[in-house]
Design an enzyme around this catalytic site. Sequence first.
Site, PDB file in Angstrom:
ATOM      1  CB  VAL A 141      -1.007  -0.129   1.077  1.00  0.00           C
ATOM      2  CG1 VAL A 141      -1.992   1.583   1.039  1.00  0.00           C
ATOM      3  CG2 VAL A 141      -1.795  -0.976   1.230  1.00  0.00           C
ATOM      4  CB  CYS A 142       0.778   4.224   0.017  1.00  0.00           C
ATOM      5  SG  CYS A 142       1.376   5.825  -0.457  1.00  0.00           S
ATOM      6  CD  GLN A 143       8.058   4.954   2.157  1.00  0.00           C
ATOM      7  OE1 GLN A 143       6.587   5.100   3.161  1.00  0.00           O
ATOM      8  NE2 GLN A 143       8.650   5.855   2.153  1.00  0.00           N
ATOM      9  CG  MET A 165      -4.609  -1.512  -2.766  1.00  0.00           C
ATOM     10  SD  MET A 165      -5.187  -1.934  -1.207  1.00  0.00           S
ATOM     11  CE  MET A 165      -6.527  -0.522  -0.846  1.00  0.00           C
TER      12      MET A 165
END
Length: 213
Positions: A141-143, A165
């Site tokens: 997720v993200c980073q 994501m």
Amino acid sequence: MESGGDAIGDRLRAALGVVGALSDAGAPRHEVWREGRCVLYRYEPQAPQQVRTPLLICYALVNRPTMLDLQPGHSLIRNLLAAGVSVYLLDWGYPQSADRHEQLDDYVNGWLHECIVKVSQDSGTARSAAAQRNPVNLLGVCQGGVLSLCHAALHPGMVQNLVTMVTPVDFQTPQDLLSRWARGIDTELMGGLGNIPGALLNALYMALLPFRL
């Protein structure tokens, strides 16, 4: 007519009221591995297992994974558990002053790698010492998605399915304002700050869309 300041104040008070009502402690889980500030959690099953391959969630370093399990009805993790998925979560914890010396390799080939091996062993999918023969599903997720992409590229045999994501992949696109700013930063000079202060990161993110935010 209500002034802009009053409207913002009302919105802030309403938001604080919602946050204060989030008293739920999250889905039940237990610790299965720890190294320093990094902890690997396994969530208690909520339904008969439907997916044999376990899922490891790798969240970002700069945010808290609480966002994935806010409360019943607003929880990605609980929805996964209800679907019969065996869910694990890597919690990076809060950085300490000693962490300023850590490198990208420490996160990708160190903690994340160790967690993938541990998930493979703990879930019962590992039938041999070679974790590559017993891959896991990895959700970044993200980073955390960037770290997951790096690991999957380096160790493709350890990941059966990779899902990302809100993860940036191409940092050279014309629309990537944050990346354009970063190219002009003297990272060696910023190294003197130690860990980058959260307030500085918040200011940078706010400056991306100041009027919208």
